[in-house]
Design a protein around this motif. Structure first.
Motif, mmCIF file in Angstrom:
data_model
loop_
_atom_site.group_PDB
_atom_site.id
_atom_site.type_symbol
_atom_site.label_atom_id
_atom_site.label_comp_id
_atom_site.label_asym_id
_atom_site.label_seq_id
_atom_site.Cartn_x
_atom_site.Cartn_y
_atom_site.Cartn_z
ATOM 1 N N UNK A 15 5.375 -6.977 -34.251
ATOM 2 C CA UNK A 15 4.881 -8.224 -34.831
ATOM 3 C C UNK A 15 3.442 -8.499 -34.362
ATOM 4 N N UNK A 16 3.176 -8.130 -33.124
ATOM 5 C CA UNK A 16 1.825 -8.309 -32.588
ATOM 6 C C UNK A 16 0.837 -7.436 -33.373
ATOM 7 N N UNK A 17 1.263 -6.236 -33.696
ATOM 8 C CA UNK A 17 0.410 -5.331 -34.481
ATOM 9 C C UNK A 17 0.164 -5.894 -35.882
ATOM 10 N N UNK A 18 1.224 -6.474 -36.477
ATOM 11 C CA UNK A 18 1.069 -7.081 -37.804
ATOM 12 C C UNK A 18 0.118 -8.281 -37.725
ATOM 13 N N UNK A 19 0.262 -9.064 -36.665
ATOM 14 C CA UNK A 19 -0.627 -10.222 -36.483
ATOM 15 C C UNK A 19 -2.063 -9.745 -36.313
ATOM 16 N N UNK A 20 -2.253 -8.703 -35.530
ATOM 17 C CA UNK A 20 -3.593 -8.147 -35.320
ATOM 18 C C UNK A 20 -4.214 -7.724 -36.650
ATOM 19 N N UNK A 21 -3.432 -7.048 -37.480
ATOM 20 C CA UNK A 21 -3.938 -6.597 -38.788
ATOM 21 C C UNK A 21 -4.333 -7.801 -39.637
ATOM 22 N N UNK A 22 -3.503 -8.841 -39.634
ATOM 23 C CA UNK A 22 -3.782 -10.038 -40.444
ATOM 24 C C UNK A 22 -4.999 -10.787 -39.896
ATOM 25 N N UNK A 23 -5.105 -10.884 -38.595
ATOM 26 C CA UNK A 23 -6.254 -11.585 -37.984
ATOM 27 C C UNK A 23 -7.547 -10.833 -38.291
ATOM 28 N N UNK A 24 -7.459 -9.522 -38.333
ATOM 29 C CA UNK A 24 -8.623 -8.691 -38.631
ATOM 30 C C UNK A 24 -9.144 -8.878 -40.049
ATOM 31 N N UNK A 25 -8.283 -9.418 -40.919
ATOM 32 C CA UNK A 25 -8.683 -9.644 -42.323
ATOM 33 C C UNK A 25 -9.387 -10.982 -42.519
ATOM 34 N N UNK A 26 -9.382 -11.824 -41.496
ATOM 35 C CA UNK A 26 -9.931 -13.177 -41.662
ATOM 36 C C UNK A 26 -11.442 -13.108 -41.873
ATOM 37 N N UNK A 73 -22.697 -21.516 -29.762
ATOM 38 C CA UNK A 73 -22.307 -20.725 -30.934
ATOM 39 C C UNK A 73 -20.990 -19.992 -30.689
ATOM 40 N N UNK A 74 -20.081 -20.125 -31.619
ATOM 41 C CA UNK A 74 -18.842 -19.348 -31.580
ATOM 42 C C UNK A 74 -19.014 -18.205 -32.573
ATOM 43 N N UNK A 75 -19.030 -16.986 -32.062
ATOM 44 C CA UNK A 75 -19.294 -15.832 -32.923
ATOM 45 C C UNK A 75 -18.084 -14.909 -33.044
ATOM 46 N N UNK A 76 -17.033 -15.198 -32.264
ATOM 47 C CA UNK A 76 -15.829 -14.364 -32.324
ATOM 48 C C UNK A 76 -14.639 -15.132 -31.760
ATOM 49 N N UNK A 77 -13.461 -14.639 -32.052
ATOM 50 C CA UNK A 77 -12.256 -15.151 -31.400
ATOM 51 C C UNK A 77 -11.415 -13.952 -30.999
ATOM 52 N N UNK A 80 -14.786 -10.650 -35.099
ATOM 53 C CA UNK A 80 -16.106 -11.269 -35.301
ATOM 54 C C UNK A 80 -16.049 -12.323 -36.407
ATOM 55 N N UNK A 81 -16.824 -13.383 -36.217
ATOM 56 C CA UNK A 81 -17.022 -14.390 -37.263
ATOM 57 C C UNK A 81 -18.402 -14.121 -37.864
#
Ligand code: 2AM
Length: 178
Positions: free
Chosen positions: A49-60, A151-155, A176-177
């Motif tokens: 699930x963590x891997x799936x979350x990582x993939x989804x977060x990477x798409x933001x 400045x927030x440039x990443x999370x 990265x944002x």
């Protein structure tokens, strides 16, 4: 199972300001390396699930933005349990948090339903409310605290490991944002 959360880590000079702000705080003060602004607490989740979350977060896709910390607050009402640095209203932060929550839910993670309340935990208090008076004075005396804008440039995606001496946080991924 991995205990995980998504968060923003302020830059070094803001961490220094927060460490200065913590001086004299009652309770268990968060060490400098633990200071962060949570976007979503994912809970204890399986690696898959963590891997799936990582993939989804990477798409933001979201832009970077400026964030200001403004004042000090308490959570817990008559039995305050936590002292935090407050965050000035920031629509870009709200929008990013909504995207993070949507990504996590889309990956199949159940998030808490309660409303998002951005904050940076400075100290955790005695659960019986014994620190109440000191905590209230501490927050009132520091109401004028202001840090930033920065400045927030990443999370990031973080793992939390619970130890007797307190949690240890490790950043597993950065996004990265742009
Ligand atoms: P807190 O600082 O307000 O306790 C890692 O635990 C991060 O996730 C912390 O910033 C914590 O917020 C946040 N968090 C949100 N909900 C949580 C929960 N139910 N249990 C633990 N941490 C939670």
């Amino acid at each position: 199972m991995i205990r995980a959360f998504v968060a923003i880590r302020p830059p070094g000079e803001v961490i220094d300001r927060l460490v200065g702000l913590q001086a004299g705080a009652p309770g268990r003060v968060s060490p400098p390396e633990n200071l962060h602004l949570t976007l979503a607490f994912l809970g204890e989740i399986p690696t898959r699930l963590l891997e799936d979350a990582d993939a989804a977060l990477g798409q933001i896709k979201a832009p970077g933005f400026a964030l200001t910390l403004d004042g000090v607050g308490l959570f817990g009402g008559s039995k305050p349990r936590l002292i935090y640095a407050d965050v000035a209203p920031c629509p870009a932060l709200t929008a990013l948090q909504a995207k993070v929550a949507q990504a996590a839910r889309g990956a199949g993670i159940e998030l808490e339903a309660r409303r998002y309340s951005p904050h940076i935990t400075l100290a955790r208090l005695d659960k019986r409310g014994a620190d109440r008076k000191r905590a209230e004075r501490f927050a009132a005396d520091r109401a004028a605290f202001l840090a930033g804008p920065f400045e927030v440039t990443e999370f990031g995606l973080y793992r939390s490991t619970l130890h007797a001496h307190g949690p240890v946080y490790d950043r597993l991924k950065a996004y990265a944002l742009t």
